[in-house]
Design an enzyme around this catalytic site. Structure first.
Site, PDB file in Angstrom:
ATOM      1  N   SER A 279       0.853  -1.176   0.000  1.00  0.00           N
ATOM      2  CA  SER A 279       0.000   0.000   0.000  1.00  0.00           C
ATOM      3  C   SER A 279       0.888   1.224   0.000  1.00  0.00           C
ATOM      4  O   SER A 279       1.981   1.219   0.572  1.00  0.00           O
ATOM      5  CB  SER A 279      -0.881  -0.015   1.251  1.00  0.00           C
ATOM      6  OG  SER A 279      -1.260   1.306   1.589  1.00  0.00           O
ATOM      7  N   LYS A 285       1.015  -3.437   4.754  1.00  0.00           N
ATOM      8  CA  LYS A 285       0.124  -4.116   3.816  1.00  0.00           C
ATOM      9  C   LYS A 285       0.834  -5.008   2.814  1.00  0.00           C
ATOM     10  O   LYS A 285       1.871  -4.666   2.261  1.00  0.00           O
ATOM     11  CB  LYS A 285      -0.654  -3.072   3.025  1.00  0.00           C
ATOM     12  CG  LYS A 285      -1.746  -2.433   3.832  1.00  0.00           C
ATOM     13  CD  LYS A 285      -2.930  -3.332   3.944  1.00  0.00           C
ATOM     14  CE  LYS A 285      -4.188  -2.531   3.689  1.00  0.00           C
ATOM     15  NZ  LYS A 285      -5.349  -3.394   3.706  1.00  0.00           N
TER      16      LYS A 285
END
Ligand code: ARG
Length: 470
Positions: A279, A285
């Site tokens: 991300s 992420k």
């Protein structure tokens, strides 16, 4: 007549640029150039065999068509929007190369049967390629299953914990879906490879054509029975597109499982780096974007199928220009499906399974409740009653914050004195999966049988195809 078009004998003014842009298909149907040239060569040879053109003329035309093919392959061919589509681009270049005799190529033929032939050959090529890609994916899933016969995870119904299953069983479920898909393609290909050439514009032709020999030369399965049907039928493309939509649906379900499994609450898989992304804001992420995109692109493939179905529904006999809309939809669908299948194989080959997480998840959700009921049933309790007794054990275990296998023997004997010390091995999760040796079940023997069914299918697969469709 402006002399610029192959069809403008009755026209006095050329088309506007806007109209040209609107009606042209060459920007995408040039993808069919191989099929177009192969079809034209077969047509010319037949014309010569039937005495409709001379052998010398046929040789010239074939030499010219090969020259055009060479130009296209080497990238020197100049595609012109003014020539509308792949067929007229090739034919007009042919005439430039071979001169007047080029104008004989189209004898006894219409673009209507020509495009139907080209598209059938093209769709067939793609369908065969999809079959190969499916077999590769089935092979990958089968290999990964072979490595994971003893890996257990919670099997779900209603997305709730149900019974322990082998990871192999779960992967093989997909392999069998894809096998059905591959079989469907082989079956559709039989109908795709029917030659429409010889139907001409719609009514047949006065020339003594021999459509059978053209079909044989092109390795088709047979010829059209009705000229009007031959030029207006696009069922073959729809059938292929439905098969594609079904494959995408199966891929999308697989992706959905992977997306869930990649969520840390499951943690059953570690996505290969090559198939996930980070991300731009949240450093922790690792997103399953590839699987998500594949799930998303499924909608796009359904859209292509729906678009062509809708285009066709209002068409009167026979050829209508609406039919030109078939190719863009098919090409877009083909691109999506072929890439998706390739990516799915790679992703499954490299998928990192996390057996410890899968095993740990077995102890949440009373996955051995059915085994308690089965234990009692084996000791003579009617199953419905045994089910109720096991339900009581689930309620008690839930109350105590334990698994059923952690309840003391005295308490269990309180539900039924038939329960003895051997209940504990019967509640073992591995055993729960191991005893399910019913046909197609998750027991190890059954799983190995499934694997060998698929392996022999993969050994046969390709050969069967060739035999059926040549
Ligand atoms: N580009 C056309 C198509 O894809 C070729 C056939 C055109 N036939 C015609 N009668 N205008 O359908």
């Amino acid at each position: 007549m402006t002399g610029e078009k192959l069809w403008d004998g009755r026209f006095t003014a050329g088309p506007s640029a806007l109209l040209e842009e609107y009606t042209q298909s060459v920007s995408y149907d040039r993808a069919l150039y191989r099929q177009d040239i192969a079809g034209s060569k077969a047509h010319v040879r037949m014309l010569a065999r039937q005495g409709i053109v001379s052998d010398a003329e046929a040789q010239n035309l074939i030499r010219g068509l090969d020259a055009v093919l060479g130009e296209i392959k080497t990238g020197v061919f100049v595609w012109k929007i003014a020539h509308e589509d792949v067929h007229m681009n090739i034919e007009s270049r042919l005439t430039e190369i071979v001169g007047e005799v080029g104008k004989k190529l189209h004898t006894g033929r219409s673009r209507n049967d020509q495009v139907a032939l080209d598209f059938r050959l093209f769709v067939s090529d793609r369908v065969r390629e999809w079959g190969d890609l499916l077999r590769e994916l089935i092979g990958t899933l089968t290999d990964r299953a072979g490595e994971n016969i003893k890996t257990l995870l919670p099997g779900l119904t209603h997305m709730q914990p149900a019974q322990p299953v082998s990871l192999a069983q779960h992967l093989l479920a997909y392999a069998f879906m894809f096998r059905r898909d591959a079989d469907r393609l082989t079956d559709a290909d039989m109908r795709i490879r029917i030659s429409p050439l010889g139907a001409a514009a719609l009514a047949g032709t006065p020339y003594p054509l021999d459509p059978e020999s053209v079909a044989a030369e092109l390795g088709m399965n047979g010829v059209f029975a009705n000229s009007m049907d031959a030029v207006s039928d696009r069922d073959f493309a729809l059938e292929a597109m439905f098969c594609a939509a079904l494959i995408m649906m199966h891929l999308s379900r697989l992706c959905e499982d992977l997306i869930l499994w990649a969520n840390p609450s499951f943690g059953f898989v570690r996505l290969p780096d090559a198939y996930s992304t980070g991300s731009s804001i949240m450093p922790q992420k690792k997103n399953p974007d590839v699987a998500e995109l594949m799930r998303g692109k499924t909608g796009r493939v359904y859209g292509s199928l729906m678009a062509l179905l809708t285009t066709l529904k209002g068409l009167p006999m026979t050829y209508n220009r609406d039919l030109q809309e078939d190719k863009e939809q098919f090409l877009d669908l083909d691109r999506t499906l072929s890439l998706s299948l390739r990516i799915a194989s790679g992703m499954m080959r490299e998928m990192g399974f996390v057996p410890e997480k899968m095993r740990a998840a077995l102890s949440r959700g009373f996955l051995n409740a059915t085994d308690l009921a089965d234990y009692l049933t084996a000791r003579g309790v009617p199953f419905r009653k045994a089910h109720r007794m096991a339900g009581r054990a689930v309620a008690e275990a839930e109350k105590r914050g334990l698994g059923i296998e952690e309840l003391p023997l005295e308490w269990l004997r309180g539900i039924s004195p038939l329960i003895e010390e051997d209940i504990y091995p019967a509640l073992d999760f591995a055993r729960s999966a191991a005893v399910r040796e019913s046909p197609g079940g998750t027991g190890a023997k059954s799983v190995r049988r499934q694997i060998s069914v698929l392996r022999s299918y993969l050994r046969r697969g390709r050969k069967d195809d060739r035999k059926k469709v040549r």
